[in-house]
Design an enzyme around this catalytic site. Sequence first.
Site, PDB file in Angstrom:
ATOM      1  N   HIS A 154       0.836  -1.222   0.000  1.00 52.79           N
ATOM      2  CA  HIS A 154       0.000   0.000   0.000  1.00 52.79           C
ATOM      3  C   HIS A 154       0.865   1.264   0.000  1.00 52.79           C
ATOM      4  O   HIS A 154       0.454   2.298   0.530  1.00 52.79           O
ATOM      5  CB  HIS A 154      -0.937   0.033   1.208  1.00 52.79           C
ATOM      6  CG  HIS A 154      -1.690  -1.246   1.433  1.00 52.79           C
ATOM      7  ND1 HIS A 154      -2.935  -1.481   0.892  1.00 52.79           N
ATOM      8  CD2 HIS A 154      -1.352  -2.385   2.110  1.00 52.79           C
ATOM      9  CE1 HIS A 154      -3.342  -2.690   1.246  1.00 52.79           C
ATOM     10  NE2 HIS A 154      -2.392  -3.275   1.967  1.00 52.79           N
ATOM     11  N   SER A 275      14.386  21.054 -16.444  1.00 48.43           N
ATOM     12  CA  SER A 275      13.262  21.978 -16.630  1.00 48.43           C
ATOM     13  C   SER A 275      13.742  23.199 -17.400  1.00 48.43           C
ATOM     14  O   SER A 275      14.890  23.611 -17.271  1.00 48.43           O
ATOM     15  CB  SER A 275      12.736  22.384 -15.259  1.00 48.43           C
ATOM     16  OG  SER A 275      12.049  23.605 -15.340  1.00 48.43           O
ATOM     17  N   LYS A 281      16.269  21.251 -11.654  1.00 44.54           N
ATOM     18  CA  LYS A 281      15.507  20.023 -11.839  1.00 44.54           C
ATOM     19  C   LYS A 281      16.262  18.929 -12.582  1.00 44.54           C
ATOM     20  O   LYS A 281      16.947  19.175 -13.570  1.00 44.54           O
ATOM     21  CB  LYS A 281      14.211  20.309 -12.626  1.00 44.54           C
ATOM     22  CG  LYS A 281      13.149  21.068 -11.874  1.00 44.54           C
ATOM     23  CD  LYS A 281      12.653  20.379 -10.608  1.00 44.54           C
ATOM     24  CE  LYS A 281      11.876  19.120 -10.868  1.00 44.54           C
ATOM     25  NZ  LYS A 281      10.559  19.368 -11.439  1.00 44.54           N
ATOM     26  N   GLU A 288       9.010   8.176 -17.075  1.00 46.20           N
ATOM     27  CA  GLU A 288       7.623   8.657 -17.186  1.00 46.20           C
ATOM     28  C   GLU A 288       7.028   8.284 -18.543  1.00 46.20           C
ATOM     29  O   GLU A 288       5.871   7.874 -18.639  1.00 46.20           O
ATOM     30  CB  GLU A 288       7.570  10.174 -16.998  1.00 46.20           C
ATOM     31  CG  GLU A 288       7.832  10.603 -15.564  1.00 46.20           C
ATOM     32  CD  GLU A 288       8.006  12.106 -15.434  1.00 46.20           C
ATOM     33  OE1 GLU A 288       7.392  12.694 -14.558  1.00 46.20           O
ATOM     34  OE2 GLU A 288       8.769  12.703 -16.225  1.00 46.20           O
TER      35      GLU A 288
END
Length: 495
Positions: A154, A275, A281, A288
């Site tokens: 979980h 970024s 970043k 992704e």
Amino acid sequence: MNILRRGRLSIEPDKDIMNFTSSMEADKRIFDADIEIDKAHVIMLREQGIINDHECSIILKGLEKVGKDGISVLDDSYEDVHIALEARLIEIVGEDTGGRMHSGRSRNDEVATCIRIALRQELIGLLEELNRLIKTFLNIAEKHTDTIMPGLTHTQHAQPTTLSHNLMAHANAIFRDIQRTKGAYERTNQNPLGSAAFASTGFPISRERTTELLGFDAVLENSMDAVSTRDFMIETISCYSNLMTNLSRLAEELIMWSTSEFNFIELDDRYSSTSSIMPQKKNPDIAELMRGKTGTVYGALVSVLTICKALPHSYNRDLQEATPHLWRATDTVRSAVRMADGMVRTMNVKKGSMRSAANIGFMTATELADTIVRATGIPFRTAHHIVGAIAKAGKTPSSIELDELSLKIIQERLSDRGLSEDAIKDALDPVENIGKRTIEGGPAPLEIKRQITSLRKKTERVENDIKQIQEKIISASRKLEDAYYQFLVTTIEKD
Ligand code: ARG
């Protein structure tokens, strides 16, 4: 004049209609396969006495040129590669001879055969890539049999485990993907050629011979089924979908592990983006996209299923619409596997961070309950109650910061029943926890090493299987080439 339409039809479709109808773009994937199939078919026609030596050699020479010139010189006003290729052959060698190539054949069996040949090559490539990915998992897992990390359920701290155990979980899933892909390969590598439009043919063709020359494992028997089924595509994209589900889970873990909150790994710069506004970043874009492309592959599966659903026998042009989804899914899956391999191979593991994370969340609670059971003989449910109450009482329950008082409670209440302080300490130590999990499939270092060795052996077997599959195809293409040159030579001698 269009060699296909000139008989039955009189008006040519306009460009808009042709754009709607044509499969030429997707057919780039099957051009080479089509040439190979044409050669095998023509050789078989000769061997069966359906065409003569001279015709056979002229067509084969013509096909050689068509193949060399490539798909780009074909007349793209034709609706597909098969008819454009035949038109080009006729242009080169004349209709008297070239017009005989399509005897005993239809584009319906031709296209199904082409797709199967092109797809089997992709599946072999995929098998190799999957096997490589497993080996990468094994190599990294081997180095991290002692790298403690929190195991989650979980997405909550659950029990300590090792990075090795986690990576081996991925490796085992990918191994099942290999098994499924092999199954899809088996059902793909069957020969529909000779089914013609669907009712086979009155020409005395030999389906066994084209099966042999094209390296298929068997004839796909019923000619009506052979031209109309695309279940091998559905099965293949189902395999892909399962595989992408597995890769998306890996991607998700890599993304989570790269966050400042987890800080378990750092992905290599190659597999990262930054970024345009936030200079600090480092983003896990490749992972992704792997997660995102999973949706693209599921989309292909649903598209092909929906296109094929409820189609009456036999061939329907709807089937053409399914093929580009197959290729898109194939390219997506194969590159995703390569990305997964690269990302895992180059990631930097932050052992210290993983180790400290394994101390929070009272992940040793299960082992503590188990220890109480083993030492005192009380039922597990009772021990579960006791340890649960300790966890509840703790401010921030943690195995090492575990409230002294709670420990005393257990000790005092249970020491007279055989629970020693040492046993409690051991139970609260993540390393000891893992060391105790020697059961088959568990994370104990020795046991995980055994699992690594066993999976490594399986990958060696897969490597052998792939080799055999490839050898069969290579030996078939040698047979095809031999037959091809034999016919050229005999005819030149006769000439
Ligand atoms: N381009 C077609 C396809 O991909 C080839 C078969 C065409 N057959 C036909 N009867 N129109 O399915």
